[in-house]
Design a protein around this motif. Structure first.
Motif, PDB file in Angstrom:
ATOM      1  N   LEU A 183     -11.380   5.997  -7.370  1.00 35.21           N
ATOM      2  CA  LEU A 183     -11.707   4.753  -6.424  1.00 35.21           C
ATOM      3  C   LEU A 183     -10.750   3.722  -6.650  1.00 35.21           C
ATOM      4  O   LEU A 183     -10.381   2.750  -5.753  1.00 35.21           O
ATOM      5  CB  LEU A 183     -13.179   4.213  -6.875  1.00 35.21           C
ATOM      6  N   ARG A 184     -10.371   3.211  -7.630  1.00 28.84           N
ATOM      7  CA  ARG A 184      -9.262   2.345  -7.968  1.00 28.84           C
ATOM      8  C   ARG A 184      -8.210   2.463  -7.181  1.00 28.84           C
ATOM      9  O   ARG A 184      -7.623   1.563  -6.621  1.00 28.84           O
ATOM     10  CB  ARG A 184      -8.933   2.140  -9.483  1.00 28.84           C
ATOM     11  N   THR A 185      -7.612   3.958  -7.386  1.00 35.10           N
ATOM     12  CA  THR A 185      -6.313   4.215  -6.481  1.00 35.10           C
ATOM     13  C   THR A 185      -6.486   3.980  -4.890  1.00 35.10           C
ATOM     14  O   THR A 185      -5.808   3.320  -4.240  1.00 35.10           O
ATOM     15  CB  THR A 185      -6.002   5.475  -6.646  1.00 35.10           C
ATOM     16  N   GLU A 186      -7.871   4.222  -4.516  1.00 37.10           N
ATOM     17  CA  GLU A 186      -7.964   4.161  -3.166  1.00 37.10           C
ATOM     18  C   GLU A 186      -8.179   2.650  -2.697  1.00 37.10           C
ATOM     19  O   GLU A 186      -7.697   2.176  -1.501  1.00 37.10           O
ATOM     20  CB  GLU A 186      -9.325   4.611  -2.818  1.00 37.10           C
ATOM     21  N   ILE A 187      -8.842   1.812  -3.451  1.00 39.88           N
ATOM     22  CA  ILE A 187      -9.072   0.393  -3.199  1.00 39.88           C
ATOM     23  C   ILE A 187      -7.598  -0.283  -3.317  1.00 39.88           C
ATOM     24  O   ILE A 187      -7.326  -1.204  -2.663  1.00 39.88           O
ATOM     25  CB  ILE A 187      -9.905  -0.350  -4.095  1.00 39.88           C
ATOM     26  N   ALA A 188      -6.693   0.344  -4.215  1.00 41.28           N
ATOM     27  CA  ALA A 188      -5.344  -0.308  -4.324  1.00 41.28           C
ATOM     28  C   ALA A 188      -4.555  -0.071  -3.108  1.00 41.28           C
ATOM     29  O   ALA A 188      -3.452  -0.617  -2.647  1.00 41.28           O
ATOM     30  CB  ALA A 188      -4.585   0.467  -5.385  1.00 41.28           C
ATOM     31  N   GLN A 189      -5.001   0.741  -2.177  1.00 44.99           N
ATOM     32  CA  GLN A 189      -4.116   0.803  -0.831  1.00 44.99           C
ATOM     33  C   GLN A 189      -4.400  -0.530   0.038  1.00 44.99           C
ATOM     34  O   GLN A 189      -3.510  -0.499   0.868  1.00 44.99           O
ATOM     35  CB  GLN A 189      -4.887   1.855   0.050  1.00 44.99           C
ATOM     36  N   LEU A 190      -5.519  -1.007  -0.430  1.00 43.47           N
ATOM     37  CA  LEU A 190      -5.367  -2.531   0.377  1.00 43.47           C
ATOM     38  C   LEU A 190      -4.285  -3.387   0.146  1.00 43.47           C
ATOM     39  O   LEU A 190      -4.114  -4.357   0.691  1.00 43.47           O
ATOM     40  CB  LEU A 190      -6.840  -3.214   0.108  1.00 43.47           C
TER      41      LEU A 190
ATOM     42  N   ALA B 280      -4.237   4.266   5.725  1.00 46.23           N
ATOM     43  CA  ALA B 280      -5.081   4.754   4.739  1.00 46.23           C
ATOM     44  C   ALA B 280      -5.109   5.928   4.299  1.00 46.23           C
ATOM     45  O   ALA B 280      -5.948   6.248   3.629  1.00 46.23           O
ATOM     46  CB  ALA B 280      -6.369   4.047   5.038  1.00 46.23           C
ATOM     47  N   GLU B 281      -4.226   6.852   4.438  1.00 48.50           N
ATOM     48  CA  GLU B 281      -4.291   8.002   4.241  1.00 48.50           C
ATOM     49  C   GLU B 281      -4.288   8.309   2.613  1.00 48.50           C
ATOM     50  O   GLU B 281      -4.703   9.346   2.302  1.00 48.50           O
ATOM     51  CB  GLU B 281      -2.791   8.757   4.602  1.00 48.50           C
ATOM     52  N   GLY B 282      -3.838   7.250   1.855  1.00 51.53           N
ATOM     53  CA  GLY B 282      -3.704   7.388   0.386  1.00 51.53           C
ATOM     54  C   GLY B 282      -5.360   7.053   0.021  1.00 51.53           C
ATOM     55  O   GLY B 282      -5.594   7.280  -1.099  1.00 51.53           O
ATOM     56  N   ALA B 283      -6.336   6.820   0.944  1.00 51.33           N
ATOM     57  CA  ALA B 283      -7.601   6.535   0.302  1.00 51.33           C
ATOM     58  C   ALA B 283      -8.504   7.445   1.455  1.00 51.33           C
ATOM     59  O   ALA B 283      -9.125   7.228   2.412  1.00 51.33           O
ATOM     60  CB  ALA B 283      -8.044   5.054   0.838  1.00 51.33           C
ATOM     61  N   PRO B 284      -8.579   8.650   0.992  1.00 50.76           N
ATOM     62  CA  PRO B 284      -9.338   9.661   1.720  1.00 50.76           C
ATOM     63  C   PRO B 284     -10.814   9.538   2.015  1.00 50.76           C
ATOM     64  O   PRO B 284     -11.368   9.790   3.055  1.00 50.76           O
ATOM     65  CB  PRO B 284      -8.971  11.067   1.014  1.00 50.76           C
ATOM     66  N   THR B 285     -11.322   8.854   1.158  1.00 50.66           N
ATOM     67  CA  THR B 285     -12.864   8.473   1.251  1.00 50.66           C
ATOM     68  C   THR B 285     -13.280   7.134   1.474  1.00 50.66           C
ATOM     69  O   THR B 285     -14.279   6.905   2.200  1.00 50.66           O
ATOM     70  CB  THR B 285     -13.710   8.927  -0.067  1.00 50.66           C
TER      71      THR B 285
ATOM     72  N   ALA C 117      -8.544   0.265  24.639  1.00 52.92           N
ATOM     73  CA  ALA C 117      -7.311   1.085  24.506  1.00 52.92           C
ATOM     74  C   ALA C 117      -6.338   0.413  23.282  1.00 52.92           C
ATOM     75  O   ALA C 117      -5.938   1.241  22.539  1.00 52.92           O
ATOM     76  CB  ALA C 117      -6.494   1.066  25.691  1.00 52.92           C
ATOM     77  N   VAL C 118      -6.259  -0.904  23.393  1.00 55.53           N
ATOM     78  CA  VAL C 118      -5.368  -1.435  22.299  1.00 55.53           C
ATOM     79  C   VAL C 118      -6.190  -1.513  20.926  1.00 55.53           C
ATOM     80  O   VAL C 118      -5.572  -1.081  19.675  1.00 55.53           O
ATOM     81  CB  VAL C 118      -5.268  -2.879  22.761  1.00 55.53           C
ATOM     82  N   GLY C 119      -7.520  -2.001  21.080  1.00 60.65           N
ATOM     83  CA  GLY C 119      -8.194  -1.725  19.806  1.00 60.65           C
ATOM     84  C   GLY C 119      -8.471  -0.623  19.190  1.00 60.65           C
ATOM     85  O   GLY C 119      -8.125  -0.473  17.927  1.00 60.65           O
ATOM     86  N   SER C 120      -8.627   0.641  19.840  1.00 60.29           N
ATOM     87  CA  SER C 120      -8.541   2.135  19.523  1.00 60.29           C
ATOM     88  C   SER C 120      -7.430   2.270  18.649  1.00 60.29           C
ATOM     89  O   SER C 120      -7.264   3.138  17.605  1.00 60.29           O
ATOM     90  CB  SER C 120      -9.221   3.029  20.417  1.00 60.29           C
ATOM     91  N   THR C 121      -6.256   1.861  19.307  1.00 59.48           N
ATOM     92  CA  THR C 121      -4.901   2.292  19.029  1.00 59.48           C
ATOM     93  C   THR C 121      -4.899   1.703  17.571  1.00 59.48           C
ATOM     94  O   THR C 121      -4.349   2.346  16.657  1.00 59.48           O
ATOM     95  CB  THR C 121      -4.028   1.973  19.850  1.00 59.48           C
ATOM     96  N   LEU C 122      -5.111   0.577  17.374  1.00 59.17           N
ATOM     97  CA  LEU C 122      -4.880  -0.278  16.083  1.00 59.17           C
ATOM     98  C   LEU C 122      -5.918   0.321  15.098  1.00 59.17           C
ATOM     99  O   LEU C 122      -5.405   0.373  13.837  1.00 59.17           O
ATOM    100  CB  LEU C 122      -5.025  -1.651  16.178  1.00 59.17           C
ATOM    101  N   ILE C 123      -7.096   0.840  15.346  1.00 57.62           N
ATOM    102  CA  ILE C 123      -7.924   1.305  14.504  1.00 57.62           C
ATOM    103  C   ILE C 123      -7.578   2.760  13.984  1.00 57.62           C
ATOM    104  O   ILE C 123      -7.566   3.112  12.655  1.00 57.62           O
ATOM    105  CB  ILE C 123      -9.400   1.575  14.875  1.00 57.62           C
ATOM    106  N   ALA C 124      -6.947   3.294  14.905  1.00 60.55           N
ATOM    107  CA  ALA C 124      -6.094   4.798  14.425  1.00 60.55           C
ATOM    108  C   ALA C 124      -5.096   4.452  13.611  1.00 60.55           C
ATOM    109  O   ALA C 124      -4.930   5.207  12.560  1.00 60.55           O
ATOM    110  CB  ALA C 124      -5.618   5.439  15.658  1.00 60.55           C
ATOM    111  N   ARG C 125      -4.223   3.238  13.707  1.00 60.66           N
ATOM    112  CA  ARG C 125      -3.212   2.994  12.734  1.00 60.66           C
ATOM    113  C   ARG C 125      -3.734   2.609  11.413  1.00 60.66           C
ATOM    114  O   ARG C 125      -3.245   3.075  10.354  1.00 60.66           O
ATOM    115  CB  ARG C 125      -2.363   1.716  13.308  1.00 60.66           C
ATOM    116  N   VAL C 126      -4.828   2.010  11.216  1.00 59.00           N
ATOM    117  CA  VAL C 126      -5.701   1.958  10.101  1.00 59.00           C
ATOM    118  C   VAL C 126      -5.980   3.304   9.677  1.00 59.00           C
ATOM    119  O   VAL C 126      -5.407   3.285   8.018  1.00 59.00           O
ATOM    120  CB  VAL C 126      -6.792   1.254  10.115  1.00 59.00           C
ATOM    121  N   LEU C 127      -6.517   4.315  10.188  1.00 56.82           N
ATOM    122  CA  LEU C 127      -6.601   5.510   9.364  1.00 56.82           C
ATOM    123  C   LEU C 127      -5.367   6.132   9.097  1.00 56.82           C
ATOM    124  O   LEU C 127      -5.373   6.740   7.850  1.00 56.82           O
ATOM    125  CB  LEU C 127      -7.395   6.337  10.290  1.00 56.82           C
ATOM    126  N   TYR C 128      -4.294   5.783   9.688  1.00 54.57           N
ATOM    127  CA  TYR C 128      -2.873   6.343   9.373  1.00 54.57           C
ATOM    128  C   TYR C 128      -2.490   5.829   8.044  1.00 54.57           C
ATOM    129  O   TYR C 128      -1.933   6.465   6.970  1.00 54.57           O
ATOM    130  CB  TYR C 128      -1.838   6.419  10.425  1.00 54.57           C
TER     131      TYR C 128
END
Length: 393
Positions: A195-202, A323-328, A310-321
């Protein structure tokens, strides 16, 4: 797209309907529970705060549970809160149910976003997100107007019962459609990350940047969407029956926008941001200028719904990309970005309603928020959307 994604979208539809429908039920709730309109309005604020705080909290608490178990738990909790809400005669109890429902909603969406990313190929997160968000856009098209109509005809309690019933097919779909270990569906079993590693992604500057941009664009969207009714009845001088029509038009536009953007947000996110972003900004200015003309208003409400999502969902998709180091926890970061905007935009817009711009002040707020987002995003486009160079070539 895998069928389980659509099962998740059904649950998102039920939850989003619950969130959006409340605005039309406030007077009935206030009258039934003998509280003021202002007090009843706190139900909306409680839900928004619960969503923002709940996304990372619920994702952290449930990160070691199997995805299917977690999703079922949150859907069932959401259903129970609406059953209690339909039965209670206490405003305090109803307020508590809205907070708990928001926590369940936030937890579900956070886990669903992370799960969706594992159900598709690694380069299809944007398309998976588009399917999930179609549940939200369908809620604006059919769920929220339908819930408001049901509440008008049968009282707000009937709407709460309807939401609880909607959770049943969603739960059955998740139980049957989501693999026992969804994380193994397409990408193998991920290495366990602390969890610490995932939070560190921020601490990653690029992740913080896309979260900020997504929050700004979403704040712009909800700044105007929340106060669309007075624009329709006041500025455009249309009848009250046109309000649900306009909300539906916006919802149809948002569905089109998120669906089309889902085809491009994986490989060509920079194109979506660079092209649709400035048009979105100009669209808010056009809406503020031409809102008094009903035909122009209908067209612009549709276009702004499409461009915003369109713009908002694209940016949210970028958040997921990013945050790949935080799988959960990555899904919770995306959920927080959505809801910080959804809560903050209306607050900023409400503060401007007494200004000289009158009913159109929220639209000018939307234009300024998008302008700020573009001022940050366009100079850093290759950082935000690293595939843009490939797309242009």
């Amino acid at each position: 797209m895998p069928l389980p994604l659509y099962m998740l979208a059904v649950a998102v539809f039920a939850m989003s309907t619950s969130e959006f429908m409340l605005a039309g039920l406030v007077p009935d709730i206030a009258d039934s529970l003998d509280v003021s309109i202002g007090s009843a309005g706190l139900l909306t604020s409680a839900f928004a705060v619960g969503m923002i705080a709940g996304a990372p909290l619920m994702a952290a608490l449930a990160r070691r549970w199997p995805a299917r178990t977690t999703l079922l738990f949150f859907v069932l909790v959401f259903a129970v809160t609406h059953i209690v809400g339909a039965l209670t005669t206490s405003f305090v109890v109803l307020l508590v149910t809205r907070v708990v429902a928001a926590l369940a909603n936030a937890g579900f969406l956070a886990v669903a976003l992370s799960t969706a990313a594992t159900l598709v190929a690694a380069d299809q997160k944007g398309r998976a997100l588009a399917v999930l968000l179609s549940g939200t856009t369908m809620a604006t098209i059919a769920g929220a107007p339908g819930g408001a109509l049901l509440g008008t005809l049968l009282g707000y309690r009937a709407t709460f019962w309807a939401i609880a019933l909607l959770c049943i097919p969603a739960a059955l779909g998740i139980a049957k459609g989501i693999p026992a270990d969804a994380s193994e569906s397409t990408q193998g079993t991920p290495a366990l990350v602390s969890l610490r590693t995932e939070i560190a992604q921020l601490a990653k500057p690029r992740l913080i940047l896309v979260i900020l941009l997504a929050a700004l664009v979403n704040a712009a969207t909800f700044a105007t969407f929340t106060f669309l009714a007075p624009i329709v009845t006041g500025t455009a001088s249309l009848g009250a029956l046109w309000v649900p029509v306009m909300l539906t038009v916006f919802g149809v536009g948002s569905f089109v926008g998120v669906t089309v953007a889902g085809r491009f947000s994986d490989q060509r996110p920079g194109i979506v941001i660079a092209v649709c972003g400035p048009v979105l900004f100009l669209g808010w200015i056009a809406l503020a200028t031409l809102a008094a003309h009903p035909v122009a208003l209908v067209f612009l409400v549709f276009m702004q719904g499409a461009l915003s999502f369109a713009v908002g969902s694209t940016l949210i998709a970028r958040v997921l990309y990013e945050a790949e180091g935080a799988p959960t926890m990555g899904g919770s970061y995306a959920t927080a970005a959505l809801n910080i905007g959804a809560a903050g935009g209306p607050v900023i817009a409400a503060a401007t309603l007494g200004a000289d711009a009158g009913d159109l002040a929220p639209v000018w707020v939307s234009s300024l928020l998008v302008a700020l987002a573009l001022a940050i995003a366009l100079p850093l486009l290759r950082v935000i959307a690293p595939h843009v160079g490939q797309a242009i070539r």
